[in-house]
Motif scaffolding. Structure first.
Motif, short mmCIF file in Angstrom:
data_model
loop_
_atom_site.label_atom_id
_atom_site.label_comp_id
_atom_site.label_asym_id
_atom_site.label_seq_id
_atom_site.Cartn_x
_atom_site.Cartn_y
_atom_site.Cartn_z
N ILE A 238 37.48 55.50 50.95
CA ILE A 238 38.28 54.63 50.08
C ILE A 238 37.49 53.36 49.86
CG2 ILE A 238 40.43 53.34 49.84
CD1 ILE A 238 41.76 55.37 51.68
N ARG A 239 37.20 53.05 48.61
CA ARG A 239 36.39 51.87 48.34
C ARG A 239 36.88 51.16 47.08
NH1 ARG A 239 32.12 52.01 44.74
NH2 ARG A 239 31.98 53.87 43.45
N PRO A 240 36.80 49.82 47.06
CA PRO A 240 37.20 49.09 45.86
C PRO A 240 36.17 49.27 44.75
CG PRO A 240 36.29 47.59 47.50
CD PRO A 240 36.39 48.93 48.16
N LEU A 241 36.63 49.21 43.51
CA LEU A 241 35.75 49.28 42.36
C LEU A 241 35.64 47.89 41.73
CD1 LEU A 241 37.09 52.56 40.73
CD2 LEU A 241 34.93 52.27 41.95
N ARG A 242 34.42 47.53 41.35
CA ARG A 242 34.20 46.19 40.81
C ARG A 242 33.31 46.27 39.57
NH1 ARG A 242 33.73 45.52 46.47
NH2 ARG A 242 35.30 44.10 47.35
N GLY A 243 33.40 45.23 38.76
CA GLY A 243 32.49 45.06 37.64
C GLY A 243 32.49 46.22 36.68
N ALA A 244 31.27 46.64 36.31
CA ALA A 244 31.12 47.70 35.31
C ALA A 244 31.66 49.04 35.79
CB ALA A 244 29.64 47.84 34.94
N GLU A 245 31.76 49.22 37.12
CA GLU A 245 32.33 50.48 37.64
C GLU A 245 33.74 50.69 37.10
OE1 GLU A 245 30.85 51.79 41.96
OE2 GLU A 245 31.94 49.88 41.93
N ARG A 246 34.49 49.63 36.99
CA ARG A 246 35.87 49.76 36.50
C ARG A 246 35.90 50.31 35.08
NH1 ARG A 246 39.42 44.50 38.37
NH2 ARG A 246 38.87 44.52 40.59
N LEU A 247 35.06 49.76 34.22
CA LEU A 247 35.04 50.22 32.84
C LEU A 247 34.61 51.69 32.76
CD1 LEU A 247 35.38 49.68 29.85
CD2 LEU A 247 33.03 48.78 29.80
N ARG A 248 33.62 52.08 33.56
CA ARG A 248 33.18 53.48 33.55
C ARG A 248 34.32 54.41 33.94
NH1 ARG A 248 28.31 51.40 35.85
NH2 ARG A 248 28.97 52.02 37.93
#
Length: 238
Positions: free
Chosen positions: A169-179
């Motif tokens: 389980i890991r948070p998503l940040r930055g461009a990862e969210r848009l992908r």
């Protein structure tokens, strides 16, 4: 064949003997996404569970590819942690003034026999036509009132069978969210390029910044449902 005209007419030319479940699957999938898209509303391939009062409680979207376990995870989390099922599999979302709003609509929740049994549901009405990808129980679990603000999105993904950890389980940040937004809205998004391209990309970008996001990676064959459900329920308290 299915033809969707604007937002008020759907024509279906069904072959003789076509299984009714196939027609239902088209109506609740491709057709409803197309109707929303024609109305300028894009959708995530996601389910929605809400905790607390239906008018004010915190809502968590559970997204993922087919087979990732969205419906089972969402339904199990609601049943075990006092949540409300709001919509399954097709999650229309708008973003207004930086707030992501889900728009639930009446749609059955589709569960496998194993999931139905785990939730104590009657699976006697399931289709046995597995060659058509059917064989799921349609259950009226969802309360379709709305719109509902979304606080968090959980992205489910199956790991490789030989993955070292049963659950990550890991948070998503930055461009990862848009992908991830683009990946899990492709049924709305890929068919939106052209006249709707700017509107779609603007929506995806706004949504990626409007909500916090977590990726949940599960190893196939490991029973991590309880742990994932606890994680989702905890997000409602954050």
């Amino acid at each position: 064949t299915v033809a969707v005209h604007a937002v008020d007419r759907v024509e279906i030319d069904a072959a003789p003997g076509l299984h009714p479940d196939v027609v239902e699957a088209m109506l609740y999938g491709f057709v409803i996404r197309s109707l929303f898209r024609n109305a300028g509303v894009f959708s995530l391939h996601a389910s929605l569970v809400q905790f607390g009062a239906e008018s004010t409680g915190r809502a968590i979207g559970v997204a993922g590819a087919s087979g990732a376990g969205k419906s089972t995870t969402m339904s199990y989390t609601a049943a075990r942690h006092g949540g409300h099922v709001r919509v399954d599999d097709v999650l229309p979302v708008t973003v207004v003034d930086g707030v992501a709003m889900a728009h639930p609509f009446a749609r059955p929740v589709h569960l496998t026999a194993e999931a139905a049994e785990r939730l104590g549901l009657d699976s006697s009405r399931m289709s046995d036509d597995t060659e058509l990808g059917l064989g799921k129980l349609a259950v009226d679990l969802a309360a379709a009132d709305g719109p509902v603000p979304i606080q968090h999105l959980v992205m489910l993904r199956l790991a490789e069978p030989d993955a070292a950890e049963p659950l990550v389980i890991r948070p998503l940040r930055g461009a990862e969210r848009l992908r991830h937004i683009v990946r899990h809205s492709n049924a709305s998004g890929l068919s939106s390029f052209g006249s709707r391209a700017d509107a779609y990309l603007d929506w995806a970008t706004q949504l990626a910044t409007a909500v916090s996001m977590t990726e949940v990676i599960r190893r196939p064959g490991d029973d991590t449902l309880d742990e994932v459900a606890r994680h989702i329920a905890s997000l409602a308290l954050a």
